[in-house]
Design an enzyme around this catalytic site. Sequence first.
Site, PDB file in Angstrom:
ATOM      1  N   GLU A 103      -0.362  -8.989  -1.642  1.00 23.28           N
ATOM      2  CA  GLU A 103      -1.076  -8.500  -0.453  1.00 23.28           C
ATOM      3  C   GLU A 103      -2.221  -7.573  -0.875  1.00 23.28           C
ATOM      4  O   GLU A 103      -2.374  -6.459  -0.399  1.00 23.28           O
ATOM      5  CB  GLU A 103      -0.126  -7.781   0.518  1.00 23.28           C
ATOM      6  CG  GLU A 103      -0.690  -7.640   1.917  1.00 23.28           C
ATOM      7  CD  GLU A 103       0.204  -6.843   2.839  1.00 23.28           C
ATOM      8  OE1 GLU A 103       0.748  -7.439   3.772  1.00 23.28           O
ATOM      9  OE2 GLU A 103       0.352  -5.614   2.631  1.00 23.28           O
ATOM     10  N   ASP A 118       0.789  -1.224   0.000  1.00 23.58           N
ATOM     11  CA  ASP A 118       0.000   0.000   0.000  1.00 23.58           C
ATOM     12  C   ASP A 118       0.824   1.279   0.000  1.00 23.58           C
ATOM     13  O   ASP A 118       0.336   2.327   0.412  1.00 23.58           O
ATOM     14  CB  ASP A 118      -0.922   0.006   1.222  1.00 23.58           C
ATOM     15  CG  ASP A 118      -0.150  -0.108   2.542  1.00 23.58           C
ATOM     16  OD1 ASP A 118       1.095   0.002   2.531  1.00 23.58           O
ATOM     17  OD2 ASP A 118      -0.799  -0.303   3.593  1.00 23.58           O
ATOM     18  N   HIS A 175       4.705   4.933  13.788  1.00 23.08           N
ATOM     19  CA  HIS A 175       5.232   5.805  12.741  1.00 23.08           C
ATOM     20  C   HIS A 175       4.161   6.359  11.804  1.00 23.08           C
ATOM     21  O   HIS A 175       4.459   7.155  10.925  1.00 23.08           O
ATOM     22  CB  HIS A 175       6.249   5.034  11.889  1.00 23.08           C
ATOM     23  CG  HIS A 175       5.601   3.960  11.034  1.00 23.08           C
ATOM     24  ND1 HIS A 175       5.214   2.755  11.538  1.00 23.08           N
ATOM     25  CD2 HIS A 175       5.282   3.963   9.714  1.00 23.08           C
ATOM     26  CE1 HIS A 175       4.679   2.031  10.576  1.00 23.08           C
ATOM     27  NE2 HIS A 175       4.687   2.732   9.462  1.00 23.08           N
ATOM     28  N   GLU A 225      -2.133   5.198   2.786  1.00 20.73           N
ATOM     29  CA  GLU A 225      -2.027   3.798   2.385  1.00 20.73           C
ATOM     30  C   GLU A 225      -3.350   3.198   1.906  1.00 20.73           C
ATOM     31  O   GLU A 225      -3.364   2.392   0.967  1.00 20.73           O
ATOM     32  CB  GLU A 225      -1.467   2.981   3.550  1.00 20.73           C
ATOM     33  CG  GLU A 225       0.003   3.218   3.843  1.00 20.73           C
ATOM     34  CD  GLU A 225       0.255   4.419   4.737  1.00 20.73           C
ATOM     35  OE1 GLU A 225       1.438   4.711   5.010  1.00 20.73           O
ATOM     36  OE2 GLU A 225      -0.731   5.069   5.176  1.00 20.73           O
TER      37      GLU A 225
END
Length: 381
Positions: free
Chosen positions: A120, A98, A210, A134
């Site tokens: 994924e 992503d 993060h 994302e």
Amino acid sequence: MTIRVLSVFGTRPEAIKMAPVVRALRNSPDVFESMVCVSAQHREMLDQVLSVFQLKADFDLDLMTPGQSPADVVARLMERIPRLLREIRPDVLLVQGDTVTTFAAAFAAYFERVPTAHVEAGLRTGNKFHPFPEEMNRVLTTRLAELHFAPTPRAAETLLREGIPQDDVVLTGNTVIDALLATVRPAYRFTTPALASLDPNRRVVLVTTHRRESFGGPLESVCAAVRTIVERFEEVEVVIPVHPNPQVKPVVVRKLCDLPRVHLIEPVDYVEFVNLMARSYLILTDSGGVQEEAPSLGKPVLVLRELTERPEGVEAGTAVVVGTDRDRIVATASELLTSPEAYARMATAVNPYGDGRASERIAGALRERFEARSSRRRRYA
């Protein structure tokens, strides 16, 4: 004729999850001509992983600049990736997850009429701002890709509901489990001094954070929760590999540097980090990959986000979404640190993310989809 595969990635998590796939492709040189292009969206952290997995990039765009925005990265990738695609003419572009690199590479491949395969695929929160950017990177990559490697049945079902043809969706498991199982080691000896000196009689709480949506107040709240946990439980040591982002590092250092049982360390390489997870008692994280890795190690996860695109872990009982609220983080961590029964329920839950053979399945699906096409394309080139 071999299938020419160009794998493009740019961050540490992508590299971890793509390394076993690249290895699987390179283990069949009679079938695949495997090439790797790195954007270096995250330079130093990416290079760590390349070194650990002994991967060498065939093409290094070296795009990282100080203070870059997602739009900056997309603009530079859209300038360079099309030229590279025209130069090497791959049969398929392979991207993962992503990131901005993932979306931009898939978008460039669309313009060059190169099919994209997405590792994924199918993860969703349903909120385009959580995680940001994302969620939309992943949604847009789905619309651009031709072949979709879903890590879980839920992800595959999501893709089918969104109108992706069933023949284009392949259930593989998650490649991060392949990487994890190949890396974790019994009786591992740490090389980072702070980790090597951890007290074996204390329980380690590992914290990673993060995400952009946590910048500012949410991150400060997470730090306040960590402080309370350390002050409440004398037998606990906290380890925080501090992300170098200027929106993260100064806040974490300012809020927690004075606590003797909080170890603020530089990000460590993947081998060190995987074995740190194995050494830990409890993990607090906003990382997607860690949500998938920790269950394989029997480690409960508190998810420091309001939403997760990985609900399988929550449903299986391996993870709890606690967000960034100080009181909720402290309450949930405290229960796990004081109740053996609550801890055991999470630590022994079944890992829903795979069996370590995802990369084999991806290589097999690529062969099945692109072998005949590669032969026709090269014959008439």
